[in-house]
Design a protein around this motif. Structure first.
Motif, PDB file in Angstrom:
ATOM      1  N   ARG A   1     -13.446 -10.371  -3.423  1.00 41.43           N
ATOM      2  CA  ARG A   1     -13.539 -10.253  -1.968  1.00 41.43           C
ATOM      3  C   ARG A   1     -12.223  -9.860  -1.316  1.00 41.43           C
ATOM      4  O   ARG A   1     -12.200  -9.464  -0.170  1.00 41.43           O
ATOM      5  N   ARG A   2     -11.113 -10.052  -2.025  1.00 44.20           N
ATOM      6  CA  ARG A   2      -9.833  -9.695  -1.426  1.00 44.20           C
ATOM      7  C   ARG A   2      -9.035  -8.846  -2.382  1.00 44.20           C
ATOM      8  O   ARG A   2      -9.025  -9.105  -3.585  1.00 44.20           O
ATOM      9  N   ASP A   3      -8.334  -7.891  -1.829  1.00 46.09           N
ATOM     10  CA  ASP A   3      -7.503  -7.027  -2.652  1.00 46.09           C
ATOM     11  C   ASP A   3      -6.098  -7.631  -2.748  1.00 46.09           C
ATOM     12  O   ASP A   3      -5.700  -8.434  -1.907  1.00 46.09           O
ATOM     13  N   ILE A   4      -5.375  -7.230  -3.787  1.00 47.92           N
ATOM     14  CA  ILE A   4      -3.959  -7.558  -3.865  1.00 47.92           C
ATOM     15  C   ILE A   4      -3.202  -6.320  -3.440  1.00 47.92           C
ATOM     16  O   ILE A   4      -3.262  -5.291  -4.115  1.00 47.92           O
ATOM     17  N   SER A   5      -2.520  -6.418  -2.306  1.00 47.93           N
ATOM     18  CA  SER A   5      -1.882  -5.216  -1.761  1.00 47.93           C
ATOM     19  C   SER A   5      -0.492  -5.031  -2.375  1.00 47.93           C
ATOM     20  O   SER A   5       0.035  -5.914  -3.057  1.00 47.93           O
ATOM     21  N   GLU A   6       0.082  -3.861  -2.088  1.00 49.73           N
ATOM     22  CA  GLU A   6       1.396  -3.515  -2.630  1.00 49.73           C
ATOM     23  C   GLU A   6       2.463  -4.507  -2.160  1.00 49.73           C
ATOM     24  O   GLU A   6       3.366  -4.875  -2.903  1.00 49.73           O
ATOM     25  N   GLU A   7       2.332  -4.949  -0.896  1.00 56.79           N
ATOM     26  CA  GLU A   7       3.360  -5.851  -0.340  1.00 56.79           C
ATOM     27  C   GLU A   7       3.315  -7.220  -1.001  1.00 56.79           C
ATOM     28  O   GLU A   7       4.270  -7.980  -0.938  1.00 56.79           O
ATOM     29  N   GLN A   8       2.172  -7.549  -1.587  1.00 57.46           N
ATOM     30  CA  GLN A   8       2.048  -8.891  -2.161  1.00 57.46           C
ATOM     31  C   GLN A   8       2.667  -8.999  -3.544  1.00 57.46           C
ATOM     32  O   GLN A   8       2.917 -10.085  -4.031  1.00 57.46           O
ATOM     33  N   LEU A   9       2.903  -7.831  -4.166  1.00 55.48           N
ATOM     34  CA  LEU A   9       3.376  -7.868  -5.554  1.00 55.48           C
ATOM     35  C   LEU A   9       4.719  -8.593  -5.725  1.00 55.48           C
ATOM     36  O   LEU A   9       4.855  -9.409  -6.650  1.00 55.48           O
TER      37      LEU A   9
ATOM     38  N   LEU B   1      -0.121  -6.599 -13.550  1.00 56.18           N
ATOM     39  CA  LEU B   1       0.556  -6.036 -12.382  1.00 56.18           C
ATOM     40  C   LEU B   1       1.084  -4.642 -12.699  1.00 56.18           C
ATOM     41  O   LEU B   1       1.052  -3.742 -11.860  1.00 56.18           O
ATOM     42  N   ASP B   2       1.563  -4.467 -13.936  1.00 60.97           N
ATOM     43  CA  ASP B   2       2.120  -3.164 -14.310  1.00 60.97           C
ATOM     44  C   ASP B   2       1.050  -2.084 -14.415  1.00 60.97           C
ATOM     45  O   ASP B   2       1.291  -0.931 -14.085  1.00 60.97           O
ATOM     46  N   ASN B   3      -0.125  -2.496 -14.928  1.00 65.61           N
ATOM     47  CA  ASN B   3      -1.145  -1.485 -15.222  1.00 65.61           C
ATOM     48  C   ASN B   3      -2.280  -1.484 -14.217  1.00 65.61           C
ATOM     49  O   ASN B   3      -3.356  -0.972 -14.498  1.00 65.61           O
ATOM     50  N   MET B   4      -2.078  -2.070 -13.048  1.00 64.46           N
ATOM     51  CA  MET B   4      -3.200  -2.212 -12.141  1.00 64.46           C
ATOM     52  C   MET B   4      -3.690  -0.851 -11.663  1.00 64.46           C
ATOM     53  O   MET B   4      -2.949  -0.079 -11.063  1.00 64.46           O
ATOM     54  N   PRO B   5      -4.971  -0.527 -11.944  1.00 63.41           N
ATOM     55  CA  PRO B   5      -5.503   0.751 -11.479  1.00 63.41           C
ATOM     56  C   PRO B   5      -5.828   0.676  -9.980  1.00 63.41           C
ATOM     57  O   PRO B   5      -6.003  -0.417  -9.444  1.00 63.41           O
ATOM     58  N   SER B   6      -5.912   1.828  -9.344  1.00 62.36           N
ATOM     59  CA  SER B   6      -6.277   1.817  -7.929  1.00 62.36           C
ATOM     60  C   SER B   6      -7.787   2.024  -7.822  1.00 62.36           C
ATOM     61  O   SER B   6      -8.463   2.306  -8.810  1.00 62.36           O
TER      62      SER B   6
END
Lengths: 149, 407
Positions: free
Chosen positions: B159-167, B280-285
């Motif tokens: 239900r929620r995405d992990i955004s770029e800022e959260q990394l 985190l390194d290989n997370m596809p979009s």
């Protein structure tokens, strides 16, 4: 009522799990551990209801625990307060239509403070304990005046 | 020789148990001769309730099977429904699911370490480890919105995405755990008192572990390389290198005692951190959910027919959910099997011939989760009496059921 004036005794708490999912239970322990640190106020978990001032009840009451809840309540010495932590102890929560659950804790024993949430945050639990503390101090006060008469 | 034993009942309300469960020990002197388990105090009839709710509502019920495994159960349930209805989960969602599941493993193992230290009488370690645990709870709250019962799983994705800022925030927490890991390991594995209390205590042999179908860290500590993430990779685990951890990696030998279980859980902490980093390194979009509109999803599930199984390696071991959909709003069958159910009987060989004082640590050593496990009891409603079913009775019931469902 000012809490400080009656800050005479440490509050001892007995935690009773009546079929909870562990969520509230670990939040209670989290409330006692360094981040929230209830123990600095002298509040601590004890191993027997006979030592306790406050009963902290989590979970809907399952049919097998029904009798035990009553017995633990009777074993707690007066004056006492009962806090229900979590949505399922307050109203049944997600388990409202189960065959094995008697619904909410207040159908079994009298309850003084409700802490809603699934699970409530440790801050909310601490607030609940504080409410129970104020209630207990009031009870002690009235017992003292009754004795003086 | 006339040996007179006496019995000690422990539970359901007992300070060494955080959850209700009844034990009956037959004691001779200080030695445990016989162990009787009587679960059922925590039975809430969850599967029964599940059959009256639609699959999306069940996710939230599955989350509340156990507050500690509140990612593992919805994870397995969603997989089962997806399997039954043939829903394909987007790749990004699979990675997010794995991240949440591994964060849960970190929190659960640190929680267990604290509880184990408490049972041994090391209360300061309980406080220190629970302080360390707050960091991962903060991260989980940051990512999902809640400390416990995350509510992030949805059929067909998350239900929620992990955004770029959260990394960076995630990496910060992982660094924190890498920093303190040395301390945790030092406290638990090099402390002579802990070694003294846990070595050769509560031994579960490899044969017993296989015989009793133990799962999770309990069985890995006995030297069996069993891990769903390795044996049957689900979700994003297929892309990641996960290997079952056995204690010989650290100490060179396998004893199957409580000490070995500590080793396995601590090493799994490191493993979880590595898995999250790989993710985190290989997370596809891409998308995070297969069907965004819930009404549409429900309609799709209403038309679905079939059976599905979801297997997840929960922090305590393998968790299986089985779902049968039959072209109706409500699932026809929902069965959840939690890891503690398998591990329960390992208490018996572990506890026999131990001392009374070892009971709490041995019980804690399998990381029991009674809330997960208490699912079925036979209860006679009229007189409230529990009846025990023998093999013959079960056979009779089975025959009756076959006759009932055969047209």
């Amino acid at each position: 009522m000012k809490l400080n004036k009656y800050f005479e005794r440490s509050l001892w708490v007995f935690h009773l799990n009546t079929g909870s999912c562990n969520g509230c239970d670990i939040e209670i322990v989290a409330g006692l551990t360094p981040r929230y640190d209830l123990e600095r106020f002298g509040i601590k978990l004890v191993g027997s209801p006979k030592h306790a001032d406050v009963l902290l009840v989590t979970g809907p009451v399952t049919s097998k625990m029904l009798d035990r809840v009553k017995r633990v309540y009777e074993q707690t010495p007066d004056p006492k307060a009962v806090i229900v932590v979590g949505a399922c102890g307050t109203s049944g929560g997600v388990f409202y239509n189960s065959y094995n659950i008697s619904g909410s804790v207040d159908k079994v024993i009298p309850v003084d403070v409700y802490v809603p949430g699934c699970p409530p945050r440790p801050e909310a639990i601490i607030n609940g304990v504080l409410q129970a503390w104020i209630k207990l101090e009031n009870l002690r006060e009235s017992m003292k005046t009754a004795q003086a008469k | 020789m006339n040996k007179k034993t006496y019995s000690i009942p422990i539970g359901p309300v007992h300070p060494s148990l955080k959850e209700p469960m009844t034990f009956n020990f037959e004691i001779y002197g200080e030695r445990i001769e016989k162990v009787n388990l009587a679960p059922g105090d925590n039975h809430r009839g969850i599967e029964f309730m599940g059959r009256q709710r639609n699959p999306i509502q069940i996710i939230y019920l599955a989350e509340r099977i156990c507050g500690i495994c509140s990612a593992a159960h919805p994870f397995a349930f969603c997989q089962a429904v997806e399997n039954a209805a043939g829903i394909e989960v987007p790749e990004r969602a699979q990675y997010i699911r794995v991240i949440i599941a591994e964060l849960e493993r970190i929190h659960s193992h640190i929680l267990w370490a604290g509880v184990a230290a408490h049972e041994l009488g090391f209360d300061s370690v309980l406080y220190l480890s629970w302080r360390a645990r707050e960091e991962v709870l903060d991260l989980l709250e940051y990512l999902t919105g809640n400390r416990i019962n995350y509510g992030i799983f949805m059929i067909g994705g998350v239900r929620r995405d992990i955004s770029e800022e959260q990394l960076p925030r995630i990496r910060e927490t992982l660094e924190y755990y890498k920093d303190i890991y040395g301390k945790i390991e030092d406290i638990f594995l090099n402390d002579p008192t802990i070694a003294f209390r846990t070595k050769n205590v509560g031994v579960l042999t490899k044969e017993d572990a296989l015989h009793l179908c133990a799962v999770g860290p309990t069985t890995r500590a006995s030297g069996i390389k069993k891990d769903v993430r390795q044996d049957q990779p689900y979700s994003a685990y297929a892309d990641l290198n996960v290997e079952a951890i056995t204690p010989d990696v650290f100490s060179g030998e396998v004893n199957g005692d409580v000490y070995d279980r500590i080793i396995v859980r601590l090493l799994e902490l490191v493993q979880s951190i590595q898995i999250i980093e790989q993710c985190l390194d290989n997370m596809p979009s891409g998308e995070i959910i297969a069907e965004k509109k819930l009404v549409k999803l429900l309609n799709q599930l209403k038309k679905a027919k079939g059976e599905g199984v979801g297997r997840v390696e929960a922090p305590r071991g393998e968790c299986i959910h089985y779902v049968k959909l039959n072209e109706s709003e409500l699932p026809e069958v929902w069965k959840a099997r939690a890891p503690t159910y398998n591990n329960l009987m390992t208490w018996v060989p572990m506890l026999i011939d131990q001392q009374i004082a070892d009971i709490p640590i041995v019980i804690a050593s399998i990381d029991p989760c009674i809330a997960c496990m208490d699912r079925v009891t036979i209860l006679n409603k009229n007189n409230g009496q529990k009846s025990m079913l023998t093999k013959k009775d079960l056979h009779e019931l089975s025959v009756q059921k076959t006759r009932r469902i055969t047209p």
